[in-house]
Design a protein around this motif. Structure first.
Motif, PDB file in Angstrom:
ATOM      1  N   GLY A 163       0.812  -1.210   0.000  1.00  0.00           N
ATOM      2  CA  GLY A 163       0.000   0.000   0.000  1.00  0.00           C
ATOM      3  C   GLY A 163       0.844   1.256   0.000  1.00  0.00           C
ATOM      4  N   HIS A 165       1.523   4.779   2.034  1.00  0.00           N
ATOM      5  CA  HIS A 165       1.399   5.312   3.389  1.00  0.00           C
ATOM      6  C   HIS A 165       1.092   6.815   3.302  1.00  0.00           C
ATOM      7  CE1 HIS A 165       3.524   6.300   7.453  1.00  0.00           C
ATOM      8  NE2 HIS A 165       2.228   6.150   7.607  1.00  0.00           N
ATOM      9  N   PHE A 200      -2.423   6.488   7.742  1.00  0.00           N
ATOM     10  CA  PHE A 200      -3.080   5.258   7.268  1.00  0.00           C
ATOM     11  C   PHE A 200      -2.402   4.767   5.993  1.00  0.00           C
ATOM     12  CE2 PHE A 200      -5.272   9.027   5.784  1.00  0.00           C
ATOM     13  CZ  PHE A 200      -5.420   8.826   4.424  1.00  0.00           C
ATOM     14  N   ILE A 202      -3.283   2.753   2.361  1.00  0.00           N
ATOM     15  CA  ILE A 202      -4.316   2.284   1.432  1.00  0.00           C
ATOM     16  C   ILE A 202      -3.681   1.327   0.426  1.00  0.00           C
ATOM     17  CG2 ILE A 202      -5.984   2.965  -0.340  1.00  0.00           C
ATOM     18  CD1 ILE A 202      -6.338   5.591   1.008  1.00  0.00           C
ATOM     19  N   VAL A 225     -11.861   9.091   6.925  1.00  0.00           N
ATOM     20  CA  VAL A 225     -11.059   7.942   7.362  1.00  0.00           C
ATOM     21  C   VAL A 225     -11.533   7.466   8.725  1.00  0.00           C
ATOM     22  CG1 VAL A 225      -8.732   7.078   7.816  1.00  0.00           C
ATOM     23  CG2 VAL A 225      -9.061   8.876   6.126  1.00  0.00           C
ATOM     24  N   ASN A 228     -10.430   1.373  10.058  1.00  0.00           N
ATOM     25  CA  ASN A 228     -10.039   0.367   9.060  1.00  0.00           C
ATOM     26  C   ASN A 228     -10.619   0.608   7.668  1.00  0.00           C
ATOM     27  OD1 ASN A 228     -12.660  -0.244   9.565  1.00  0.00           O
ATOM     28  ND2 ASN A 228     -12.282  -2.271  10.456  1.00  0.00           N
ATOM     29  N   GLN A 229     -11.210   1.791   7.442  1.00  0.00           N
ATOM     30  CA  GLN A 229     -11.801   2.093   6.133  1.00  0.00           C
ATOM     31  C   GLN A 229     -11.509   3.534   5.723  1.00  0.00           C
ATOM     32  OE1 GLN A 229     -13.750   0.350   3.836  1.00  0.00           O
ATOM     33  NE2 GLN A 229     -13.530  -1.570   4.950  1.00  0.00           N
ATOM     34  N   ALA A 230     -11.375   3.741   4.413  1.00  0.00           N
ATOM     35  CA  ALA A 230     -11.322   5.096   3.853  1.00  0.00           C
ATOM     36  C   ALA A 230     -12.487   5.228   2.879  1.00  0.00           C
ATOM     37  CB  ALA A 230     -10.003   5.336   3.135  1.00  0.00           C
ATOM     38  N   SER A 241     -12.526   1.852   0.581  1.00  0.00           N
ATOM     39  CA  SER A 241     -11.381   0.934   0.546  1.00  0.00           C
ATOM     40  C   SER A 241     -11.018   0.536   1.971  1.00  0.00           C
ATOM     41  CB  SER A 241     -10.164   1.591  -0.105  1.00  0.00           C
ATOM     42  OG  SER A 241      -9.008   0.761   0.046  1.00  0.00           O
ATOM     43  N   ARG A 242     -10.712  -0.736   2.144  1.00  0.00           N
ATOM     44  CA  ARG A 242     -10.179  -1.146   3.448  1.00  0.00           C
ATOM     45  C   ARG A 242      -8.773  -0.554   3.597  1.00  0.00           C
ATOM     46  NH1 ARG A 242      -6.396  -5.488   3.649  1.00  0.00           N
ATOM     47  NH2 ARG A 242      -5.931  -6.272   1.558  1.00  0.00           N
ATOM     48  N   LEU A 243      -8.343  -0.369   4.827  1.00  0.00           N
ATOM     49  CA  LEU A 243      -6.978   0.082   5.106  1.00  0.00           C
ATOM     50  C   LEU A 243      -6.135  -1.116   5.525  1.00  0.00           C
ATOM     51  CD1 LEU A 243      -7.760   3.343   7.151  1.00  0.00           C
ATOM     52  CD2 LEU A 243      -7.330   3.111   4.693  1.00  0.00           C
ATOM     53  N   GLU A 245      -3.556  -3.132   7.794  1.00  0.00           N
ATOM     54  CA  GLU A 245      -3.249  -3.117   9.228  1.00  0.00           C
ATOM     55  C   GLU A 245      -1.750  -3.218   9.449  1.00  0.00           C
ATOM     56  OE1 GLU A 245      -5.409  -6.230  11.111  1.00  0.00           O
ATOM     57  OE2 GLU A 245      -7.369  -5.507  10.447  1.00  0.00           O
TER      58      GLU A 245
END
Length: 379
Positions: A163, A165, A200, A202, A225, A228-230, A241-243, A245
């Motif tokens: 992802g 950052h 976060f 993505i 945000v 755990n989601q954006a 979109s999920r973020l 972890e």
């Protein structure tokens, strides 16, 4: 449920949500698209659990030619349904859901009946429980994505590196991606200061799909945000979109703060030369291109070699060159990706030694954008 709609508007909406629908899903209903008719219009939803896209075709927009006769909801097989809509003969389409979710689609003399599914079984979209929103200029955010996503990792062994950052605070946005062989970092000053600090990651795949949805015109994108989601809002479309972890590694220490050798090029000129050299290097198992810098002669030479095919050598004329002599080898594909992200800009390449990572920055506003590439040992 029954409505009629213009084919152009319907096709556009279907193409938007189709970006989120995968045929390779462990949840069978997600191969379908959810369609809801209500007072405001038609709401289309597609999801693959990682990203979800919801777009509304509004009934108060005359261009949509939308007339809703009765409200309801259905899930239809995405690929078949979209293909049918695209190939219908007339500009107006009528869709009616009957018993057992059988759906009749008519246009002119053509009619299709396809089997639908109960929309109540479709997973709920993530709930974004926040009132804080961050406005972003669409064209700028699209540029940030294209400049950083090239450096995300494709290896699932370190998921966090797949992802980009993001760190946002006050009026600063920092976006960083690295696959441990290269790094791309972009800094932007936001027009509107924001409250609080956001940190976060993505997934790169989500950002690529999001980028395709943002027009080059100055669309505003609004970001929210949660843990755990954006959620990105673009006009009548919501993109979830999920973020990822975990903690993203500290990349600030990877970027050198000094250099021994510096060369300046017009990015398109150097890109063309690297592409020529990589024609042969790609035939080799190693895929390595070598560059030598001789500041005394003001010369830079590129070498590409394949034992099976032959070799290439090209002398380049840098705009400026200073510092120590240097010979360094690198992966030309990383270099091409980096150079493409600069467009037509003039860039500085800063080297510290033949075994240390080197950086590419624009000659103007060099702090705003950095690409870093790790060299390859050839001995």
């Amino acid at each position: 449920m029954k409505f009629s709609i213009g084919r152009t508007a319907f096709t556009k909406g279907l193409n938007t949500v189709a970006r989120a629908i995968s045929t390779k899903t462990t949840i069978p209903i997600l191969t379908g698209l959810k369609l809801v008719a209500n007072k405001t219009g038609i709401v289309l939803t597609g999801s693959d659990a990682d990203i979800s896209i919801e777009t509304t075709i509004r009934s108060d927009d005359p261009d949509n030619m939308l007339v809703i006769q009765s409200e309801g909801a259905i899930v239809l097989p995405a690929r078949f349904f979209t293909d049918i809509i695209k190939k219908l003969p007339e500009d107006t389409i009528t869709l009616e859901v009957g018993e057992n979710f059988q759906t009749l689609i008519t246009s002119g003399q053509s009619s299709f009946t396809i089997n639908g599914l109960d929309a109540n079984n479709y997973p709920h979209l993530p709930e974004i429980q926040t009132t804080d929103t961050i406005p972003l200029a669409g064209d700028l955010f699209k540029q940030i994505i294209s400049q950083t996503v090239v450096a995300v990792s494709s290896q699932e062994s370190r998921p966090i590196l797949t992802g980009v950052h993001f760190v946002l605070s006050e009026n600063n946005l920092l976006a960083v991606a690295t696959d441990s062989h290269r790094l791309s970092q972009r800094k932007v000053t936001l027009e509107n200061p924001i409250n609080g600090t956001y940190n976060f990651v993505i997934p790169g795949k989500s950002l690529i799909e999001l980028s395709r949805m943002i027009d080059d015109v100055k669309t505003e994108v609004t970001l929210s945000v949660t843990e755990n989601q954006a959620l990105f809002v673009i006009g009548n479309t919501l993109f979830y979109s999920r973020l990822l972890e975990g903690n993203y590694p500290d990349t600030t220490r990877l970027i050198p703060d000094s250099h021994d050798t510096q060369v300046a090029f017009d990015s398109p000129d150097l890109l063309a030369a690297i592409e020529r050299a990589s024609l042969l290097s790609h035939e080799s198992r190693n895929n390595v291109v070598k560059i030598t810098v001789d500041p005394d002669k003001k010369s830079v030479t590129i070498y590409g070699n394949s034992p099976d095919v032959g070799n290439v050598e090209e002398d380049l004329e840098p705009k400026t060159v200073e510092g120590n002599e240097l010979e360094i080898s690198f992966n030309p594909d990383y270099m091409k990706d980096a150079l493409r992200s600069f467009g037509q800009a003039t860039i500085n390449i800063d080297f510290t030694s033949s075994l240390r990572p080197f950086t590419l920055t624009p000659t103007e506003e060099s702090e705003s954008f950095i690409q870093l590439i790790t060299p390859i040992r050839t001995f």
